[in-house]
Design a protein around this motif. Sequence first.
Motif, PDB file in Angstrom:
ATOM      1  N   ARG A   1       0.742  -1.113  -0.243  1.00 17.74           N
ATOM      2  CA  ARG A   1      -0.030   0.206  -0.018  1.00 17.74           C
ATOM      3  C   ARG A   1       0.832   1.266   0.185  1.00 17.74           C
ATOM      4  NH1 ARG A   1      -3.269  -2.164   4.287  1.00 17.74           N
ATOM      5  NH2 ARG A   1      -2.333  -0.279   5.511  1.00 17.74           N
ATOM      6  N   ALA A   2       1.722   1.214   1.379  1.00 13.32           N
ATOM      7  CA  ALA A   2       2.883   2.106   1.067  1.00 13.32           C
ATOM      8  C   ALA A   2       3.496   2.335  -0.613  1.00 13.32           C
ATOM      9  CB  ALA A   2       4.070   2.619   1.965  1.00 13.32           C
ATOM     10  N   SER A   3       3.457   1.446  -0.679  1.00 16.97           N
ATOM     11  CA  SER A   3       4.826   1.444  -2.658  1.00 16.97           C
ATOM     12  C   SER A   3       3.693   2.399  -4.022  1.00 16.97           C
ATOM     13  CB  SER A   3       4.680   0.238  -2.611  1.00 16.97           C
ATOM     14  OG  SER A   3       5.436   0.459  -4.331  1.00 16.97           O
ATOM     15  N   ASN A   4       2.079   1.346  -3.329  1.00 16.91           N
ATOM     16  CA  ASN A   4       0.978   2.358  -4.528  1.00 16.91           C
ATOM     17  C   ASN A   4       1.180   3.613  -4.238  1.00 16.91           C
ATOM     18  OD1 ASN A   4       1.112  -0.688  -5.532  1.00 16.91           O
ATOM     19  ND2 ASN A   4      -1.333  -0.578  -3.802  1.00 16.91           N
ATOM     20  N   SER A   5       0.914   4.422  -3.159  1.00 18.52           N
ATOM     21  CA  SER A   5       0.704   6.002  -3.157  1.00 18.52           C
ATOM     22  C   SER A   5       2.093   6.219  -4.002  1.00 18.52           C
ATOM     23  CB  SER A   5       1.873   6.087  -1.329  1.00 18.52           C
ATOM     24  OG  SER A   5       2.604   6.134  -0.968  1.00 18.52           O
ATOM     25  N   TYR A   6       3.071   5.504  -4.214  1.00 17.15           N
ATOM     26  CA  TYR A   6       3.755   7.060  -4.767  1.00 17.15           C
ATOM     27  C   TYR A   6       3.708   6.384  -6.290  1.00 17.15           C
ATOM     28  CZ  TYR A   6       6.920   7.345  -0.623  1.00 17.15           C
ATOM     29  OH  TYR A   6       7.334   7.985  -0.209  1.00 17.15           O
ATOM     30  N   LEU A   7       3.139   5.247  -6.863  1.00 22.70           N
ATOM     31  CA  LEU A   7       2.770   4.546  -8.001  1.00 22.70           C
ATOM     32  C   LEU A   7       1.789   5.321  -8.512  1.00 22.70           C
ATOM     33  CD1 LEU A   7       3.188   1.051  -7.510  1.00 22.70           C
ATOM     34  CD2 LEU A   7       4.557   2.600  -8.397  1.00 22.70           C
ATOM     35  N   MET A   8       1.142   6.024  -7.441  1.00 26.66           N
ATOM     36  CA  MET A   8      -0.594   6.401  -8.099  1.00 26.66           C
ATOM     37  C   MET A   8      -0.016   7.817  -9.008  1.00 26.66           C
ATOM     38  SD  MET A   8      -3.165   5.914  -7.992  1.00 26.66           S
ATOM     39  CE  MET A   8      -5.013   5.335  -7.226  1.00 26.66           C
ATOM     40  N   SER A   9       1.040   8.427  -8.719  1.00 26.15           N
ATOM     41  CA  SER A   9       1.254  10.062  -9.675  1.00 26.15           C
ATOM     42  C   SER A   9       2.250   8.950 -10.784  1.00 26.15           C
ATOM     43  CB  SER A   9       2.936  10.599  -8.349  1.00 26.15           C
ATOM     44  OG  SER A   9       4.180   9.471  -8.553  1.00 26.15           O
ATOM     45  N   LEU A  10       2.216   7.741 -10.845  1.00 26.92           N
ATOM     46  CA  LEU A  10       3.080   7.696 -11.948  1.00 26.92           C
ATOM     47  C   LEU A  10       1.841   7.396 -13.052  1.00 26.92           C
ATOM     48  CD1 LEU A  10       6.661   5.402 -10.701  1.00 26.92           C
ATOM     49  CD2 LEU A  10       6.814   7.497 -11.744  1.00 26.92           C
ATOM     50  N   VAL A  11       0.713   6.255 -12.848  1.00 24.97           N
ATOM     51  CA  VAL A  11      -0.080   6.098 -13.331  1.00 24.97           C
ATOM     52  C   VAL A  11      -0.452   7.006 -13.992  1.00 24.97           C
ATOM     53  CG1 VAL A  11      -2.574   4.404 -13.279  1.00 24.97           C
ATOM     54  CG2 VAL A  11       0.388   3.855 -12.345  1.00 24.97           C
ATOM     55  N   ALA A  12      -0.442   8.118 -13.011  1.00 19.12           N
ATOM     56  CA  ALA A  12      -1.126   9.793 -13.425  1.00 19.12           C
ATOM     57  C   ALA A  12      -0.284  10.320 -14.369  1.00 19.12           C
ATOM     58  CB  ALA A  12      -1.844  10.083 -12.041  1.00 19.12           C
TER      59      ALA A  12
END
Length: 143
Positions: free
Chosen positions: A18-29
């Motif tokens: 979940r912590a990793s996904n917080s950074y991946l959100m910006s990359l996907v966006a």
Amino acid sequence: MITTGKFFYKVDESEGERASNSYLMSLVAIVAGLPLPIINLLATFIFYLGNRKSTPFVRWHCTQALFSQLSLVIINSIGFWWTMSMIVGANSLSNDYIGYMIVLLSFNLGEFIATIYTAIQTRKGIHVKWWFYGDFSDAMIKD
């Protein structure tokens, strides 16, 4: 500067994800938000809101990702509107503009690389603290 280390408790695998996904959100966006820098901030903010009652590790990294996206939006918005003013003829090409665009591209590239690195490390449960943003996250998350 990025520092890595252990969090104050042992992080389990789901927290790391979940912590990793917080950074991946910006990359996907980035796919949707490249022309409009606010899209990345909104995606990260929505993820932050969804995880604000989560464990301290996840909240801390959601907060750090949110702060980094906030500063990125400010820097990119200035560049966007400066470019728009040049297109409509209000401003002309100048050394200041070229310098700002070099700084903007450098900052974006650095943030992109740091985001990928941090997403990988937090997925493993390793605590990654960014210079400047990490201190704000520490102040916000006091668990």
